[in-house]
Every structure is written in C-alpha cells, then in structure tokens.
Design a protein around this motif. Structure first.
Motif, PDB file in Angstrom:
ATOM      1  N   HIS B 121       0.830  -1.204   0.000  1.00  0.00           N
ATOM      2  CA  HIS B 121       0.000   0.000   0.000  1.00  0.00           C
ATOM      3  C   HIS B 121       0.868   1.260   0.000  1.00  0.00           C
ATOM      4  CE1 HIS B 121      -4.053  -1.705   0.828  1.00  0.00           C
ATOM      5  NE2 HIS B 121      -3.350  -2.716   1.292  1.00  0.00           N
ATOM      6  N   GLY B 122       2.171   1.068  -0.068  1.00  0.00           N
ATOM      7  CA  GLY B 122       3.047   2.234  -0.042  1.00  0.00           C
ATOM      8  C   GLY B 122       3.281   2.781   1.357  1.00  0.00           C
ATOM      9  N   TYR B 123       2.947   1.983   2.357  1.00  0.00           N
ATOM     10  CA  TYR B 123       3.108   2.420   3.738  1.00  0.00           C
ATOM     11  C   TYR B 123       4.322   1.757   4.389  1.00  0.00           C
ATOM     12  CZ  TYR B 123      -1.371   4.862   4.171  1.00  0.00           C
ATOM     13  OH  TYR B 123      -2.408   5.753   4.062  1.00  0.00           O
ATOM     14  N   SER B 124       4.801   2.367   5.466  1.00  0.00           N
ATOM     15  CA  SER B 124       5.859   1.763   6.261  1.00  0.00           C
ATOM     16  C   SER B 124       5.299   1.336   7.612  1.00  0.00           C
ATOM     17  CB  SER B 124       6.980   2.760   6.522  1.00  0.00           C
ATOM     18  OG  SER B 124       7.491   3.244   5.323  1.00  0.00           O
ATOM     19  N   VAL B 125       6.055   0.502   8.301  1.00  0.00           N
ATOM     20  CA  VAL B 125       5.593   0.104   9.620  1.00  0.00           C
ATOM     21  C   VAL B 125       6.621   0.391  10.710  1.00  0.00           C
ATOM     22  CG1 VAL B 125       5.219  -2.050   8.341  1.00  0.00           C
ATOM     23  CG2 VAL B 125       5.869  -2.177  10.723  1.00  0.00           C
ATOM     24  N   ILE B 126       6.100   0.910  11.798  1.00  0.00           N
ATOM     25  CA  ILE B 126       6.925   1.098  12.984  1.00  0.00           C
ATOM     26  C   ILE B 126       6.641  -0.085  13.888  1.00  0.00           C
ATOM     27  CG2 ILE B 126       7.343   2.506  15.025  1.00  0.00           C
ATOM     28  CD1 ILE B 126       6.680   4.940  13.445  1.00  0.00           C
ATOM     29  N   LEU B 127       7.686  -0.793  14.234  1.00  0.00           N
ATOM     30  CA  LEU B 127       7.528  -2.017  15.017  1.00  0.00           C
ATOM     31  C   LEU B 127       7.739  -1.778  16.512  1.00  0.00           C
ATOM     32  CD1 LEU B 127       7.387  -5.192  15.163  1.00  0.00           C
ATOM     33  CD2 LEU B 127       9.870  -5.140  14.967  1.00  0.00           C
ATOM     34  N   CYS B 128       6.843  -2.291  17.325  1.00  0.00           N
ATOM     35  CA  CYS B 128       7.008  -2.222  18.768  1.00  0.00           C
ATOM     36  C   CYS B 128       6.868  -3.625  19.345  1.00  0.00           C
ATOM     37  CB  CYS B 128       5.945  -1.347  19.412  1.00  0.00           C
ATOM     38  SG  CYS B 128       5.988   0.362  18.901  1.00  0.00           S
ATOM     39  N   ASP B 129       7.764  -3.997  20.213  1.00  0.00           N
ATOM     40  CA  ASP B 129       7.684  -5.287  20.890  1.00  0.00           C
ATOM     41  C   ASP B 129       7.196  -5.015  22.313  1.00  0.00           C
ATOM     42  OD1 ASP B 129       8.405  -7.705  22.356  1.00  0.00           O
ATOM     43  OD2 ASP B 129       9.579  -8.254  20.597  1.00  0.00           O
ATOM     44  N   SER B 130       6.000  -5.526  22.609  1.00  0.00           N
ATOM     45  CA  SER B 130       5.450  -5.186  23.926  1.00  0.00           C
ATOM     46  C   SER B 130       5.931  -6.125  25.023  1.00  0.00           C
ATOM     47  CB  SER B 130       3.924  -5.201  23.882  1.00  0.00           C
ATOM     48  OG  SER B 130       3.464  -6.524  23.687  1.00  0.00           O
ATOM     49  N   GLN B 131       6.732  -7.093  24.644  1.00  0.00           N
ATOM     50  CA  GLN B 131       7.308  -7.978  25.652  1.00  0.00           C
ATOM     51  C   GLN B 131       6.268  -8.590  26.573  1.00  0.00           C
ATOM     52  OE1 GLN B 131      10.654  -8.689  25.267  1.00  0.00           O
ATOM     53  NE2 GLN B 131      11.453  -7.427  26.916  1.00  0.00           N
ATOM     54  N   ASP B 132       5.088  -8.839  26.004  1.00  0.00           N
ATOM     55  CA  ASP B 132       4.022  -9.426  26.803  1.00  0.00           C
ATOM     56  C   ASP B 132       3.681  -8.601  28.037  1.00  0.00           C
ATOM     57  OD1 ASP B 132       2.522 -11.653  26.098  1.00  0.00           O
ATOM     58  OD2 ASP B 132       4.316 -12.900  26.041  1.00  0.00           O
ATOM     59  N   SER B 133       3.908  -7.309  27.964  1.00  0.00           N
ATOM     60  CA  SER B 133       3.580  -6.453  29.099  1.00  0.00           C
ATOM     61  C   SER B 133       2.545  -5.412  28.698  1.00  0.00           C
ATOM     62  CB  SER B 133       4.853  -5.767  29.605  1.00  0.00           C
ATOM     63  OG  SER B 133       4.615  -4.427  29.931  1.00  0.00           O
ATOM     64  N   THR B 134       1.470  -5.376  29.453  1.00  0.00           N
ATOM     65  CA  THR B 134       0.411  -4.410  29.148  1.00  0.00           C
ATOM     66  C   THR B 134       0.950  -2.998  29.266  1.00  0.00           C
ATOM     67  OG1 THR B 134      -1.268  -5.928  29.960  1.00  0.00           O
ATOM     68  CG2 THR B 134      -1.889  -3.631  29.796  1.00  0.00           C
ATOM     69  N   GLU B 135       1.787  -2.811  30.249  1.00  0.00           N
ATOM     70  CA  GLU B 135       2.462  -1.527  30.448  1.00  0.00           C
ATOM     71  C   GLU B 135       3.125  -1.060  29.154  1.00  0.00           C
ATOM     72  OE1 GLU B 135       3.106   1.619  32.326  1.00  0.00           O
ATOM     73  OE2 GLU B 135       2.209  -0.105  33.383  1.00  0.00           O
ATOM     74  N   LEU B 136       3.946  -1.909  28.602  1.00  0.00           N
ATOM     75  CA  LEU B 136       4.647  -1.556  27.366  1.00  0.00           C
ATOM     76  C   LEU B 136       3.690  -1.405  26.195  1.00  0.00           C
ATOM     77  CD1 LEU B 136       7.973  -3.604  27.383  1.00  0.00           C
ATOM     78  CD2 LEU B 136       7.680  -1.130  27.309  1.00  0.00           C
ATOM     79  N   GLU B 137       2.632  -2.172  26.228  1.00  0.00           N
ATOM     80  CA  GLU B 137       1.656  -2.075  25.150  1.00  0.00           C
ATOM     81  C   GLU B 137       1.028  -0.683  25.141  1.00  0.00           C
ATOM     82  OE1 GLU B 137      -1.037  -5.391  24.522  1.00  0.00           O
ATOM     83  OE2 GLU B 137      -2.721  -3.994  24.565  1.00  0.00           O
ATOM     84  N   ILE B 138       0.681  -0.212  26.309  1.00  0.00           N
ATOM     85  CA  ILE B 138       0.087   1.120  26.426  1.00  0.00           C
ATOM     86  C   ILE B 138       1.077   2.167  25.948  1.00  0.00           C
ATOM     87  CG2 ILE B 138      -0.710   2.849  28.071  1.00  0.00           C
ATOM     88  CD1 ILE B 138      -1.783   0.508  29.774  1.00  0.00           C
ATOM     89  N   GLN B 139       2.293   2.019  26.415  1.00  0.00           N
ATOM     90  CA  GLN B 139       3.357   2.944  26.028  1.00  0.00           C
ATOM     91  C   GLN B 139       3.536   2.958  24.511  1.00  0.00           C
ATOM     92  OE1 GLN B 139       6.709   2.339  29.007  1.00  0.00           O
ATOM     93  NE2 GLN B 139       7.824   2.906  27.162  1.00  0.00           N
ATOM     94  N   SER B 140       3.530   1.784  23.931  1.00  0.00           N
ATOM     95  CA  SER B 140       3.723   1.676  22.489  1.00  0.00           C
ATOM     96  C   SER B 140       2.621   2.396  21.725  1.00  0.00           C
ATOM     97  CB  SER B 140       3.726   0.211  22.063  1.00  0.00           C
ATOM     98  OG  SER B 140       4.778  -0.471  22.694  1.00  0.00           O
ATOM     99  N   LEU B 141       1.420   2.200  22.183  1.00  0.00           N
ATOM    100  CA  LEU B 141       0.285   2.836  21.519  1.00  0.00           C
ATOM    101  C   LEU B 141       0.438   4.362  21.569  1.00  0.00           C
ATOM    102  CD1 LEU B 141      -1.405   0.710  20.332  1.00  0.00           C
ATOM    103  CD2 LEU B 141      -2.498   0.413  22.551  1.00  0.00           C
ATOM    104  N   GLY B 142       0.885   4.871  22.687  1.00  0.00           N
ATOM    105  CA  GLY B 142       1.089   6.319  22.812  1.00  0.00           C
ATOM    106  C   GLY B 142       2.179   6.792  21.871  1.00  0.00           C
ATOM    107  N   LEU B 143       3.265   6.052  21.894  1.00  0.00           N
ATOM    108  CA  LEU B 143       4.393   6.371  21.027  1.00  0.00           C
ATOM    109  C   LEU B 143       3.959   6.407  19.569  1.00  0.00           C
ATOM    110  CD1 LEU B 143       7.775   4.629  21.435  1.00  0.00           C
ATOM    111  CD2 LEU B 143       6.703   4.647  19.215  1.00  0.00           C
ATOM    112  N   LEU B 144       3.187   5.425  19.178  1.00  0.00           N
ATOM    113  CA  LEU B 144       2.756   5.366  17.781  1.00  0.00           C
ATOM    114  C   LEU B 144       1.886   6.563  17.427  1.00  0.00           C
ATOM    115  CD1 LEU B 144       2.073   1.547  17.487  1.00  0.00           C
ATOM    116  CD2 LEU B 144       3.881   2.862  16.373  1.00  0.00           C
ATOM    117  N   GLN B 145       1.058   6.945  18.357  1.00  0.00           N
ATOM    118  CA  GLN B 145       0.220   8.095  18.087  1.00  0.00           C
ATOM    119  C   GLN B 145       1.052   9.359  17.934  1.00  0.00           C
ATOM    120  OE1 GLN B 145      -2.948   6.905  21.055  1.00  0.00           O
ATOM    121  NE2 GLN B 145      -3.767   8.813  20.164  1.00  0.00           N
TER     122      GLN B 145
END
Lengths: 371, 371
Positions: B121-145
């Motif tokens: 689609h001509g897009y790139s992806v930013i990869l985040c590894d949440s390490q199975d941690s909800t904490e990191l998942e939340i952080q990642s979502l913020g970072l992506l935004q």
DNA sequence: GTGAAAGCGCTAACAG
DNA sequence: CTGTTAGCGCTTTCAC
C-alpha cells in the motif's frame, strides 16, 4: 477559524478559571497541539514547549505556570507531534531495521534485541523486510532515508555491495549484521564463522570421520564463505584432502538442504557425516535422511549451524554451532548509537562474536575410519 | 545565508545553463530539498513540487520545464522529506505494529505478512515489541500516536482492555490480531479456536481416549478461553465428563508446559492423552515426557496447537492444529486499510480464520478405553 | 504555465 | 519569567 480573532488577541491575564471554551475545542477529537494548550491556558506556546520539554527551570518559569501547564496538558492528553518535532530538530529518534526474512528465527531474534535496545535509547524502529532481494533492500534504504531515520541496522541480502558504498563516509550511520563485506569499510557484527565451522568439523574428525560433506547456503555471502573456509581449514589441519564435490548446496533454505542431501546419498554413498551450514539446510537434510531410511547418527552423523529452540527436541537431538543472535542484535544497536551520538566518523572495523558448540546426540563415534 | 539575496531575487528567466552555482551547494552532502532544486533550476518550489508529485499535467506545466525538473531531481538524488510531507498532508503513510514477542514464530509470521502487505500500500511500519507487558503495550500505543501513524495492527497482550476502549470510536484505526475481546467492539482477526480445539479433542476421543488432559496457556485471553471451550464441548458431545483437575497450566511458555506435565504424570497417572494449547507448551511437555521415559504416542498421545516448521521433524512427528498466521497478517492489513481508506466508521465484527488439523504420528489408537 | 505566501506543529534565537 | 518571530520542507490556495 471561528475564533481566530479571539486567539490572536487573547490577553494573557486573568484567564477566568472555568471559562467555558468553545465546546468544540474542549471535546474535539483531533490531537491537541501546543497552540491549543496555549489558547486554553492563556500562556504562549513557547512557555508550553519549554515546560513540556523539561526546560522549565532553565528558563525560570514559575512553579505556578508550570503546574498549570502540566495539568492542562495531561487533561487534554497532549502528545507532542513527533513529525513537527523531527522536522524542526532534524532528529527523528527513529532508526531503520532491514531484515531479509523476519520469519527466520535467527533474524527474528536479532530484530527483537534491536527493537528492545533501540527503545532503551528512546528511539523507534521502522521495519523493512527485504525478502532476500537486493532490489527491495535498495528500495528500503531509500525509503528509510526519506523518513529521515538517524541510522540503520541492516542484515544485507549479501551478494551485491554497490549500493552500500555510498554509506561509507558516514552520511547515514549504518551497521551491518550477520553478513558483511571485508572490502567494504562499514562497521559490522557477525559471528566468528570460521572458528565455528572449524570447531564443528574438528568434532566430526575427532570422532573418526574423514568423509564429511558440507551443506552450504548462499554462496558469496560472508557467513557462507567463512564457514566453508573453517570447514576446509579443519580438514587441512588434520591432513584430510578437501574434496570439492562434497561441498554442495546454494541457498539457506530447507529445500536446498533436502535436495542436496538426496543427491549426496546417491552419488557419495561413503559419506558418513554432514556439516550443515544453516539450520534450515539441516531440517531439509533430516527430511531426506528420514525418507531414505538412514538413521542419525547411526548411519550418518550431522552437525548444524544455529541452535533454534527445538534443536534438543528433534528425533535425534542435534549437535549445533550456536550463534548468539540476541547478542548480535544488542551489539549492533550499540555500534549504531555510538555513531549516532558521537556524530564522529564511523567505527572502522567489525565485531565477531564467538560461537558455541553444543554437543547433543547427532554425532556418532566411528571406531574405524569410514574410508 | 551567504546568497540569501540571490535566492530571493532569482529571476526565473534565462538561467544560463551551466552557470557555476556556489560549489558548496552542488556538492553538499545534506539531502537536497525542493528549495535547492528550485534554486538550481530557476523554477519555483511550487512548480517543482507539482512536477514531482505527478501533477504536471493537471497544472499544464510545459514539457520542457517538467523534463528539466525531473532530470535535475534525479541528478541530485532528490528524495522528498516525508516528515515535512506528513506534517503538511496529515498523512504519514505509516502504520504501527505491536507484537508481544517477535521471536515467537507465530508472531514473526504475522509480522512478516503485515509488513509485506503494508508495503504494497506504499506504507511503512513502525515495530514495537510489547514484551508481553500491558504496560509496554500502552506505552507503544502512545508512542505510535505521537508519530502520527494512520493505524495500528495490534496483537494485544490480552489481559486488560481498559486502555483499548478509547479506540472504539475510530479515532485511530486499529485491528486486533489473535487475541480480542468479545465485549469490545474493535475489529479483529483470529483463528476459530473453539472449532480447532474441538476437532483436536475429538480426534483423541475417536482414537479411544477418555482421560484427556488440557495444557492451557495464559488464562482470560481469548485464544485460551476459546480453546478450552472447544475442548469441553468435544468432551460433552461425547458424554465424557469434564474434569477440571485435568485442565492445567497458566502461560504460553515452554516452562509452563514442562512443569505441568511433570505434575500431571505424578498426580494423574491414568492420563493417556494431552491436548496442548500452544506450541511452546508442547515443547515443554515433550521434554517432561522424555525425562520421565514416556514414549509418544505409545505411553501418551499428544496433539498441539500451532504448526511450527519443525513439527514434522520431532522425535515423534506431531499432530497439530495449524493456524494460518500468514493469512492472519494479511487479513489484518486488509481490515486496517479498509478503515484507513474509507475513513468511515470501524468495521464492526471480526474474522475467524479456519484451522487445519494436521495428522501425524503423535496420537495412538487405544483398542480399549483407558478408563 | 507559473509563483508568492500561508501554514502543518514544533523549537530556538532574540528580545524584553 | 515570558512572548514574538522565524523557519524546518513540503503542499496548496489564490493570483497573475
């Protein structure tokens, strides 16, 4: 637009605390900006910026303003726009990661460490899968540059180097992982493949093997060349002539391992040992061996490169040369950030990580030489 | 700065072809910009922009200008700055990908398809590894935004949903993969876990097993819950009482599989079959079984979820319930771009991909019921 | 056919 | 202690 004038002429004094703002602002669902916070708090964007970038004390901003700003920012759920930030600062806090095949556990491990390490530095990573295609690799590198990454960790496809030459000066910091080019002065991290292959081969020799086949991967790539070299060195050291017809294969895939082993079994019936230069090749070899009803290690011994998690669970637990890919990822990130942060010339050389020979049950001791 | 005036007052006429520009410009190593091209070509940035974004004809730009601009751009190796572009257009052509553990082959496969599909689609992806941690998942979502991604593919850690509720409206397009939340109306792709587990269990039942243990993973995650449900449904259907003491384990790891199997062997000696809800659990079970000198399938039968590439090569080739993770990645990208492109409300429901039961050799036919 | 100018959201001189 | 202003590189009205 509606209240453009209001914004422009906003007096900074006495912003009556709970003054009802234009409701569309308060509940709008677009990301809040500094400007909006400025508007709602009656302070200038500069001040907001300074507070939110932790420079409050440096500019002696009053405690009161600071807390007010912070509070509002939190309320509005403010997240700074990294695009604007990057544009202004010329720092995107982003690196690129180019991997030939993320579904290969070896590369996945590297990618994981690289991602984690990068995050520790407060950076993000843009992932590109080059699909083992130089074409896509070139494209990826261009794409990453257009996104202003500050550096890239590249696991090169490995057969052509022309497109990499331009990075030598250090225009864009780069570090090569796994595959590299001795003649190309770019920093790299890889395993000590010569020594790893040599050790593995010697293990076979010490167990009485002399007719040892070598199942190789993609030619003219550094890991392959060095492993073959290690294999040959071991033979020579033990006065075993190198037989080029025993060095077969041409890609790091299960299929290549399968086909070459099938052929080998037919054409070289005296071969009693195989050195596989890649875990996928080994899987293919196992399949071929099973099909031909040869038992490991009774009929044929095998030692492989890489130590995937299931090695110990195979029909015959596999003796392998383990590479520390997590360390590879880690070191790669370290080398990259050394460059990014020092903004000094590139690190010259490369780093070769030691390999570990893990002995399990796939090697049989030959009482009398098989030949 | 030096030739600021020159730039500003540049006459667009008669730019004498090979007029020697300030040499620092011609050979500078910073990325060329529209401004620079404009300067060197004597045309305005506007025109350059129009040509380079393929709007030449729309604005009836002369063939001559167009070719001249294109030529120069190529010569200078111009690459548009996506940061500036994104800022202006509010389109970053980037999506986020959040994975709990990229070194897990299951997730690596999803990541690969997602990356490849995104690129199409001509897009790139930013990869985040949440390490199975909800904490990191939340952080990642913020970072992506904060990086203005236009959407995200999320393999949620899975136990908490609070932080996901805010995405329900469609502020930021999102699609869940593998794990989802029936009560949370976010689009998702997953496997038909109920049916997969049910089939696997029935296979065991049809082979005469009645005492079937269930090695489960992380509780309260959708894949686990649905698989357990499928297991129970199969038992019930065949009038076998569900014995809760046979449902053991608490995480999708090799270790959990190992420990629980060891315990099981001690406490439930009559168990002759195991349904493992995850490939890693199965690996642990195999290790425990080997340690206790139990043979598969003679002493104990086993069926596992997931079909990693080595399944066929294990000591006993494993009968498994395969999930098509490449298809999962593909569908996820499709659902995401549906949302991004339509900018319409979110797709309501989710998609459940069928599983495939792959029969190999880890199940033994019991002539008389074991109980 | 082409340009000037405004502005995306942010930061950093340069004032006060 | 705080604000004004310019500008990062790009696209896009609006003007000629």
């Amino acid at each position: 637009m509606i209240n453009k004038k209001d914004i422009d002429s906003a007096t900074s004094t006495t912003s009556t605390t709970s003054q009802p703002h234009s409701s569309s602002l308060a509940s709008t669902n677009t990301q809040p900006t500094l400007k909006r916070i400025a508007h709602e708090s009656g302070v200038s964007v500069t001040t907001i910026s300074r507070v939110l970038t932790g420079q409050a004390s440096r500019y002696r901003i009053s405690k009161k303003t600071e807390t007010a700003v912070r509070k509002l920012a939190k309320e509005l759920d403010f997240v700074p726009n990294q695009l604007a930030r990057g544009l202004r600062l010329k720092k995107t806090l982003t690196i690129g990661l180019v991997i030939p095949d993320i579904s290969n556990p070896f590369f996945a491990g590297i990618a994981q460490q690289a991602t984690l390490g990068t995050r520790k530095h407060g950076y993000s990573v843009i992932l590109c899968d080059s699909q083992d295609s130089t074409e896509l690799e070139i494209q990826s590198l261009g794409l990453l540059q257009s996104r202003n990454v500050e550096g890239v960790v590249l696991c090169p496809v490995g057969q052509s180097t022309d497109h990499l030459a331009e990075y030598v000066g250090g225009r864009l910091p780069i570090v090569l992982v796994d595959r590299f080019y001795p003649e190309l002065p770019l920093p790299y991290v890889s395993s000590d493949n010569v020594s790893g292959a040599k050790q593995a081969t010697e293990l076979l020799i010490e167990n009485g093997h002399r007719r040892i086949a070598c199942l190789q991967g993609l030619r003219h790539t550094s890991p392959n060349e060095f492993r073959v070299r290690g294999y040959k060195e071991a033979l020579t050291k033990h006065h075993i002539p190198v037989d080029e017809t025993l060095i077969v294969g041409d890609s790091f895939t299960e299929q290549s391992g399968y086909i070459e082993t099938k052929l080998l079994l037919k054409t070289q019936p005296d071969v009693k040992a195989i050195l596989s230069l890649c875990n996928l090749n080994a899987l293919g070899a196992i399949r071929a061996l099973a099909e031909e009803k040869r038992n490991v290690p009774e009929d044929i011994s095998i030692v492989s490169f890489d130590d995937p998690p299931y090695s110990a669970y195979l029909a015959t637990p596999m003796t392998t040369v383990a590479q520390s890919y997590s360390e590879m990822g880690e070191v790669a990130v370290k080398l990259l950030f050394d460059q990014i942060q020092s903004s000094r010339g590139q690190t010259k050389g490369g780093i070769l990580l030691p390999t570990t020979l893990i002995k399990r049950k796939s090697v049989k001791r030959l009482e009398s030489p098989s030949n």
